[in-house]
Design a protein around this motif. Structure first.
Motif, short mmCIF file in Angstrom:
data_model
loop_
_atom_site.label_atom_id
_atom_site.label_comp_id
_atom_site.label_asym_id
_atom_site.label_seq_id
_atom_site.Cartn_x
_atom_site.Cartn_y
_atom_site.Cartn_z
N MET A 1 -9.84 49.70 38.41
CA MET A 1 -9.80 48.26 38.63
C MET A 1 -11.04 47.81 39.39
O MET A 1 -11.59 48.56 40.18
CB MET A 1 -8.55 47.88 39.45
CG MET A 1 -7.25 48.34 38.87
SD MET A 1 -6.84 47.52 37.34
CE MET A 1 -5.87 46.15 37.94
N TRP A 89 -13.78 44.34 29.19
CA TRP A 89 -13.04 44.09 30.42
C TRP A 89 -11.74 43.37 30.11
O TRP A 89 -11.69 42.50 29.23
CB TRP A 89 -13.85 43.20 31.38
CG TRP A 89 -15.08 43.83 31.92
CD1 TRP A 89 -16.35 43.69 31.45
CD2 TRP A 89 -15.18 44.71 33.04
NE1 TRP A 89 -17.23 44.42 32.20
CE2 TRP A 89 -16.53 45.05 33.19
CE3 TRP A 89 -14.24 45.24 33.93
CZ2 TRP A 89 -16.99 45.90 34.20
CZ3 TRP A 89 -14.69 46.08 34.93
CH2 TRP A 89 -16.06 46.40 35.05
N SER A 92 -6.72 41.40 34.84
CA SER A 92 -5.37 41.77 35.28
C SER A 92 -4.67 40.56 35.91
O SER A 92 -3.56 40.21 35.55
CB SER A 92 -5.44 42.91 36.28
OG SER A 92 -4.15 43.21 36.76
N GLU A 155 -9.52 45.13 34.76
CA GLU A 155 -9.40 46.53 34.37
C GLU A 155 -10.70 46.94 33.69
O GLU A 155 -11.18 46.23 32.80
CB GLU A 155 -8.21 46.72 33.43
CG GLU A 155 -6.87 46.51 34.13
CD GLU A 155 -5.71 46.53 33.14
OE1 GLU A 155 -5.77 47.30 32.16
OE2 GLU A 155 -4.76 45.78 33.37
#
Ligand code: MG
Length: 158
Positions: A1, A89, A92, A155
């Protein structure tokens, strides 16, 4: 992350629409800026770009470029979401705080979350927006400006 943070502040002036998170909020003043002045969208854009180390809103969309004059900042947010997706990418979650003495933003927060979630391609529970006053303190408290802070968690590409 990866995590990124963003901040923005715009001056409140008479004769401009007040747009925050893509939502037009009825008020006698609005945010001055080259774009629509949407400080919340701009803070979120910087948080998202920051998490991916892709610069900031000014490097991606220079304010000297006439194509961005009075642009809907959610157009820029969608471009950033696309840029991140193209590089693998995955967002999140995002979380933001708006600092504004007036008007009361609480009644508009759920609509801001919906607009932002839609444009980021996220479910609503991954998009948080909070609004608070500055208790009369400083330029925000004196009603001279509205500021926004944001963080984004991404993420990493596989
Ligand atoms: Mg800005």
């Amino acid at each position: 992350m990866r995590v990124g943070n963003g901040f923005d502040v715009h001056r409140l002036v008479v004769g401009r629409r007040l747009v925050l998170g893509g939502v037009e909020v009825p008020f006698g003043k609005g945010l001055l800026g080259h774009s629509d002045g949407d400080a919340l969208a701009h803070a979120l854009i910087d948080a998202l770009l920051g998490a991916a180390a892709l610069g900031d809103i000014g490097t991606q969309f220079p304010s000297t470029d006439p194509q961005y004059k009075d642009i809907d900042s959610l157009v820029l947010l969608r471009r950033v979401a696309q840029l991140l997706a193209e590089r693998g990418w995955k967002v999140s979650n995002v979380d933001a705080t708006i600092l504004a003495e007036q008007p009361r933003l609480g009644p508009h927060v759920s609509q801001m979350r919906e607009r932002l979630a839609r444009d980021l391609g996220l479910t609503l529970e991954r998009v948080s927006v909070k609004a608070k006053t500055a208790d009369g303190l400083g330029p925000v408290g004196q009603g001279e400006c509205i500021a926004a802070y944001a963080v984004a968690c991404l993420e990493e590409p596989e």
